[in-house]
Write a protein that holds these residues in place. Structure first.
Motif, PDB file in Angstrom:
ATOM      1  N   THR A  76       0.839  -1.189   0.000  1.00  0.00           N
ATOM      2  CA  THR A  76       0.000   0.000   0.000  1.00  0.00           C
ATOM      3  C   THR A  76       0.874   1.238   0.000  1.00  0.00           C
ATOM      4  O   THR A  76       2.023   1.213   0.457  1.00  0.00           O
ATOM      5  CB  THR A  76      -0.925   0.052   1.234  1.00  0.00           C
ATOM      6  N   HIS A  98      -1.659  -1.068  -3.934  1.00  0.00           N
ATOM      7  CA  HIS A  98      -2.953  -0.460  -3.647  1.00  0.00           C
ATOM      8  C   HIS A  98      -2.717   0.988  -3.217  1.00  0.00           C
ATOM      9  O   HIS A  98      -2.109   1.228  -2.171  1.00  0.00           O
ATOM     10  CB  HIS A  98      -3.674  -1.217  -2.533  1.00  0.00           C
ATOM     11  N   LEU A 100      -3.801   4.277  -1.592  1.00  0.00           N
ATOM     12  CA  LEU A 100      -4.784   4.614  -0.576  1.00  0.00           C
ATOM     13  C   LEU A 100      -4.993   6.117  -0.522  1.00  0.00           C
ATOM     14  O   LEU A 100      -4.031   6.890  -0.649  1.00  0.00           O
ATOM     15  CB  LEU A 100      -4.321   4.125   0.799  1.00  0.00           C
TER      16      LEU A 100
END
Length: 254
Positions: A76, A98, A100
């Protein structure tokens, strides 16, 4: 010997990318720690029986050096300038990034009980979210920067305090993991110190670590920067505080 303006030109023209401090190697020197987070993380990855997750991966450079990774591994990143770099760095290693939203960077858009190892090098986290995504028997390993990190430099330049959470320290973080249902297996802290050798390194560092002095600008801080440069020219070095702690915790197998 480079003058003040030479240092400034170098510091402002040298790129800051990901979380790579190579440009100031030997000029911004963190003291040794009694543990080696890289070695601990590499061992955890090598022993992983399932996917690995890295929280706040930066540009992905650190994580990329720990592979190979089990299928399904992920990372992340909540700092927008790092997202593209991290994705490009980690894709060849089979690690999915990912991105965020910064305002919700501790909420993990990931399924329950998935990861055999969760790594976190200096990133904020929610203990309950870490416990949720860990597989039974999974390990969480984190090295954190204490809230007082760098505050001597802020004081020397007359800047505001760092834009970091208060209360980042070993005891409350260990207690948070215990409350989340994890068993703390290692908890260790150390004041390593940080040494700056020249004003160019200071300016570049404050560009990289943008939250250290949030309103930092060379023109705004001209007078104290020049004062610090004069001290460097006299052969002095600037020593700052740099507290670190490491925690390892495990989700019970049942």
């Amino acid at each position: 010997m480079p003058g003040y303006d030479d240092h400034v030109r170098w510091a402002l023209s040298t790129a800051v990318e990901g979380f790579d401090f190579t440009p100031v190697a030997g000029r911004v020197i963190d003291g040794p720690l009694p543990w080696d987070y890289r070695a601990l993380a590499r061992r955890a990855v090598a022993e992983a029986t399932g996917p690995v997750l890295d929280l706040g991966t930066g540009g992905g450079e650190f994580l990329a050096g720990l592979g190979p990774f089990p299928p399904g591994s992920a990372a992340t990143e909540g700092w927008p300038p790092n997202v593209h770099l991290a994705r490009a760095t980690l894709a060849p290693h089979g690690v999915r990034l990912h991105a965020l939203p910064p305002e919700h960077a501790t909420r993990l858009p990931l399924p329950d009980a998935t990861f055999a190892v969760v790594l976190d090098r200096h990133e904020d986290y929610d203990p309950a979210e870490v416990a949720r995504v860990l597989a039974p028997g999974g390990v969480f390993l984190t090295q954190q920067v204490g809230s007082t990190d760098g505050t001597r430099l802020n004081g020397a330049l007359g800047g505001p305090g760092p834009d970091v959470p208060e209360g980042v320290a070993l005891a409350p973080f260990a207690a948070g993991l215990t409350r989340a249902g994890l068993n703390v297996e290692r908890a260790e802290e150390h004041e390593q110190g940080r040494t700056f050798t020249d004003i160019g390194a200071v300016i570049w560092y404050l560009r990289m670590v943008a939250w250290q002095i949030p309103d930092f600008d060379v023109a705004r801080y001209d007078a104290p920067l020049r004062g610090l440069h004069a001290a460097f020219e006299r052969g002095e070095q600037f020593r700052d505080v740099a507290p670190r702690f490491v925690l390892a915790a495990r989700r019970p197998a049942r």
